[in-house]
Design a protein around this motif. Structure first.
Motif, PDB file in Angstrom:
ATOM      1  N   LYS A   1       1.697  17.341   9.402  1.00  0.00           N
ATOM      2  CA  LYS A   1       0.565  16.436   9.603  1.00  0.00           C
ATOM      3  C   LYS A   1       1.050  15.024   9.908  1.00  0.00           C
ATOM      4  O   LYS A   1       2.195  14.667   9.632  1.00  0.00           O
ATOM      5  CB  LYS A   1      -0.330  16.425   8.364  1.00  0.00           C
ATOM      6  N   ARG A   2       0.162  14.238  10.469  1.00  0.00           N
ATOM      7  CA  ARG A   2       0.490  12.856  10.773  1.00  0.00           C
ATOM      8  C   ARG A   2       0.481  12.013   9.502  1.00  0.00           C
ATOM      9  O   ARG A   2      -0.219  12.313   8.545  1.00  0.00           O
ATOM     10  CB  ARG A   2      -0.522  12.287  11.775  1.00  0.00           C
ATOM     11  N   ARG A   3       1.267  10.965   9.531  1.00  0.00           N
ATOM     12  CA  ARG A   3       1.287  10.034   8.419  1.00  0.00           C
ATOM     13  C   ARG A   3      -0.054   9.317   8.348  1.00  0.00           C
ATOM     14  O   ARG A   3      -0.601   8.918   9.372  1.00  0.00           O
ATOM     15  CB  ARG A   3       2.425   9.037   8.609  1.00  0.00           C
ATOM     16  N   GLU A   4      -0.611   9.149   7.146  1.00  0.00           N
ATOM     17  CA  GLU A   4      -1.903   8.500   6.994  1.00  0.00           C
ATOM     18  C   GLU A   4      -1.868   7.461   5.889  1.00  0.00           C
ATOM     19  O   GLU A   4      -1.139   7.588   4.901  1.00  0.00           O
ATOM     20  CB  GLU A   4      -3.010   9.521   6.695  1.00  0.00           C
TER      21      GLU A   4
ATOM     22  N   GLY B   1       0.807  -1.212   0.000  1.00  0.00           N
ATOM     23  CA  GLY B   1       0.000   0.000   0.000  1.00  0.00           C
ATOM     24  C   GLY B   1       0.832   1.249   0.000  1.00  0.00           C
ATOM     25  O   GLY B   1       2.052   1.209  -0.174  1.00  0.00           O
ATOM     26  N   TRP B   2       0.145   2.367   0.209  1.00  0.00           N
ATOM     27  CA  TRP B   2       0.766   3.680   0.216  1.00  0.00           C
ATOM     28  C   TRP B   2       0.307   4.474   1.435  1.00  0.00           C
ATOM     29  O   TRP B   2      -0.887   4.536   1.721  1.00  0.00           O
ATOM     30  CB  TRP B   2       0.398   4.465  -1.044  1.00  0.00           C
ATOM     31  N   TYR B   3       1.254   5.049   2.121  1.00  0.00           N
ATOM     32  CA  TYR B   3       1.000   6.035   3.156  1.00  0.00           C
ATOM     33  C   TYR B   3       1.516   7.376   2.624  1.00  0.00           C
ATOM     34  O   TYR B   3       2.317   7.424   1.694  1.00  0.00           O
ATOM     35  CB  TYR B   3       1.740   5.691   4.456  1.00  0.00           C
TER      36      TYR B   3
ATOM     37  N   THR C   1      -0.691  17.055  -1.694  1.00  0.00           N
ATOM     38  CA  THR C   1       0.750  17.270  -1.605  1.00  0.00           C
ATOM     39  C   THR C   1       1.310  16.607  -0.353  1.00  0.00           C
ATOM     40  O   THR C   1       0.838  16.851   0.759  1.00  0.00           O
ATOM     41  CB  THR C   1       1.065  18.770  -1.579  1.00  0.00           C
ATOM     42  N   ALA C   2       2.301  15.751  -0.537  1.00  0.00           N
ATOM     43  CA  ALA C   2       2.882  14.997   0.574  1.00  0.00           C
ATOM     44  C   ALA C   2       4.027  14.142   0.056  1.00  0.00           C
ATOM     45  O   ALA C   2       4.223  14.012  -1.165  1.00  0.00           O
ATOM     46  CB  ALA C   2       1.835  14.105   1.228  1.00  0.00           C
ATOM     47  N   VAL C   3       4.744  13.552   0.982  1.00  0.00           N
ATOM     48  CA  VAL C   3       5.679  12.489   0.632  1.00  0.00           C
ATOM     49  C   VAL C   3       4.899  11.177   0.706  1.00  0.00           C
ATOM     50  O   VAL C   3       4.256  10.894   1.726  1.00  0.00           O
ATOM     51  CB  VAL C   3       6.887  12.448   1.576  1.00  0.00           C
ATOM     52  N   TYR C   4       4.945  10.408  -0.355  1.00  0.00           N
ATOM     53  CA  TYR C   4       4.217   9.155  -0.429  1.00  0.00           C
ATOM     54  C   TYR C   4       5.193   7.992  -0.231  1.00  0.00           C
ATOM     55  O   TYR C   4       6.242   7.921  -0.892  1.00  0.00           O
ATOM     56  CB  TYR C   4       3.516   9.032  -1.784  1.00  0.00           C
TER      57      TYR C   4
END
Length: 120
Positions: free
Chosen positions: A43-46, A35-37, A93-96
């Protein structure tokens, strides 16, 4: 040990699309789910999306209908996973991070992360 390598991140305008890829190598026999977080600044990792070996999928509500996770189960390519991201929004927008493990919430391996930036 499982190694995960992501690719496909980048900069895109709102409404655009990106496709992330992840390849698992090493001791992959025990991988049931991938999967992907993601983690945005401050923000918290989701969890974004997950897929099991049987093809069952799960998505966070904010991406349903826009993101599609898939897994290549063909022969030697069966440890390759994709995340098609359409109708991207600035809030995506985030690091995936690509993840793998017994389940999508019991992950044992993390990739190094790939940056996705969506401009408004």
């Amino acid at each position: 040990q499982v190694q995960l390598v992501e690719s496909g991140g980048g900069l895109v305008q709102a409404g655009g699309s990106l496709r992330l890829s992840c390849v698992a190598s090493g001791s992959t026999l025990g991988i049931n789910a991938m999967g992907w977080y993601r983690q945005a600044p401050g923000k918290r990792r989701e969890l974004v999306a997950g897929i099991t070996r049987d093809g069952n999928t799960k998505y966070v509500d904010s991406v349903k209908g826009r993101f599609t996770i898939s897994r290549d189960n063909r022969g030697n390519a069966k440890n390759r996973m994709f995340l098609q991201m359409d109708s991207l929004k600035p809030e995506d927008t985030a690091v995936y991070y690509c993840v793998a493990g017994f389940s999508i919430t019991a992950v044992s391996a993390w990739g190094q992360g790939t940056q996705v930036t969506v401009s408004s």
